[in-house]
Design a protein around this motif. Sequence first.
Motif, PDB file in Angstrom:
ATOM      1  N   LYS A   2      -4.909  -8.465  15.434  1.00 46.63           N
ATOM      2  CA  LYS A   2      -5.135  -7.954  14.099  1.00 46.63           C
ATOM      3  C   LYS A   2      -5.748  -6.558  14.187  1.00 46.63           C
ATOM      4  CE  LYS A   2      -5.817 -12.402  11.804  1.00 46.63           C
ATOM      5  NZ  LYS A   2      -6.735 -13.209  10.958  1.00 46.63           N
ATOM      6  N   ASP A   4      -6.530  -2.796  11.774  1.00 51.56           N
ATOM      7  CA  ASP A   4      -6.491  -2.180  10.452  1.00 51.56           C
ATOM      8  C   ASP A   4      -5.578  -0.958  10.483  1.00 51.56           C
ATOM      9  OD1 ASP A   4      -7.968   0.168  11.262  1.00 51.56           O
ATOM     10  OD2 ASP A   4      -9.851  -0.889  10.911  1.00 51.56           O
ATOM     11  N   ASN A  21      -1.765   0.124  -0.650  1.00 48.28           N
ATOM     12  CA  ASN A  21      -2.355  -1.192  -0.417  1.00 48.28           C
ATOM     13  C   ASN A  21      -2.489  -1.508   1.080  1.00 48.28           C
ATOM     14  OD1 ASN A  21      -2.363  -1.675  -3.221  1.00 48.28           O
ATOM     15  ND2 ASN A  21      -0.248  -2.393  -3.143  1.00 48.28           N
ATOM     16  N   SER A  22      -3.106  -0.585   1.806  1.00 49.49           N
ATOM     17  CA  SER A  22      -3.183  -0.750   3.263  1.00 49.49           C
ATOM     18  C   SER A  22      -4.592  -1.062   3.757  1.00 49.49           C
ATOM     19  CB  SER A  22      -2.659   0.520   3.955  1.00 49.49           C
ATOM     20  OG  SER A  22      -3.397   1.659   3.539  1.00 49.49           O
ATOM     21  N   ASN A  23      -5.463  -1.513   2.854  1.00 49.78           N
ATOM     22  CA  ASN A  23      -6.837  -1.807   3.244  1.00 49.78           C
ATOM     23  C   ASN A  23      -7.000  -3.252   3.691  1.00 49.78           C
ATOM     24  OD1 ASN A  23      -7.758   0.815   2.591  1.00 49.78           O
ATOM     25  ND2 ASN A  23      -7.845   0.260   0.430  1.00 49.78           N
ATOM     26  N   ASN A  24      -6.293  -3.614   4.745  1.00 51.73           N
ATOM     27  CA  ASN A  24      -6.337  -4.969   5.265  1.00 51.73           C
ATOM     28  C   ASN A  24      -6.270  -4.948   6.791  1.00 51.73           C
ATOM     29  OD1 ASN A  24      -6.146  -6.535   2.709  1.00 51.73           O
ATOM     30  ND2 ASN A  24      -4.137  -5.559   2.558  1.00 51.73           N
ATOM     31  N   GLY A  38       2.390 -10.631   4.843  1.00 52.51           N
ATOM     32  CA  GLY A  38       1.380  -9.647   5.209  1.00 52.51           C
ATOM     33  C   GLY A  38       1.559  -9.026   6.571  1.00 52.51           C
ATOM     34  N   LYS A  64       4.520  -6.834   4.933  1.00 47.67           N
ATOM     35  CA  LYS A  64       3.887  -5.813   4.087  1.00 47.67           C
ATOM     36  C   LYS A  64       4.503  -4.439   4.303  1.00 47.67           C
ATOM     37  CE  LYS A  64       0.243  -4.949   1.360  1.00 47.67           C
ATOM     38  NZ  LYS A  64       0.001  -5.625   0.069  1.00 47.67           N
TER      39      LYS A  64
END
Length: 216
Positions: A2, A4, A21-24, A38, A64
């Motif tokens: 994972k 960011d 919407n890439s704040n994950n 996602g 995503k």
Amino acid sequence: MKLDFGEILKATNAEVIKSENSNNLFEFSTDTRTIKAGDIYIPLKGESFDGSDFIEKAIDSGAKGYFTSDKTKIYNKAAFILYVEDTKEAYLQLANFYKNKIKPYTIAITGSSGKTTVKEMMYSVFKNAGNTVKSVLNHNNEIGLCQTLSSLEIDTKYLIVEMGMRGLGEIELLSKYAQPDIAVIVNVGSAHIGRLGSLLNIAKAKFEITKYLNPK
């Protein structure tokens, strides 16, 4: 694995074609059959397929965003699109970046025969000293390496990777992204003499495992 969005860009130096919407934290997939909502899709190109032909399917299946090495492959349903010259290299860069976050003590194994057996023997010892990850089965090429590095857990202490080859330069590439602390050459035999021409060339190919060996 994972990472960011900032880490993804740092690892691959990708050009951002679209971003929203890439704040994950994101996981990665190269297979639309197993992609999860996602995920980031990494389309790879093989001898008989081109993963970029399945970008739309990946996004429609919940991805995503995606990497592409073709700026004409634009699918606006994606939240973000990242351009790189080589998607396989990007996959290797991401896996290496993640491995360097975890920092496992890394053992790399190659040889004309017996490397899977030696890997299993080593694993049976190292797992008693801490959380240990090994190459699955004999998945010992670039994609197998990426899959192995991607499977590291936060508390992984030891990593044992198997490295195979069919020609010169292939183990050097694996060594570049695995960056082993210990390199093991089980043996040098004639398994690839048809491709490499001599035992000396096979030995040279095997010794590429030391190219990016930890200097300490």
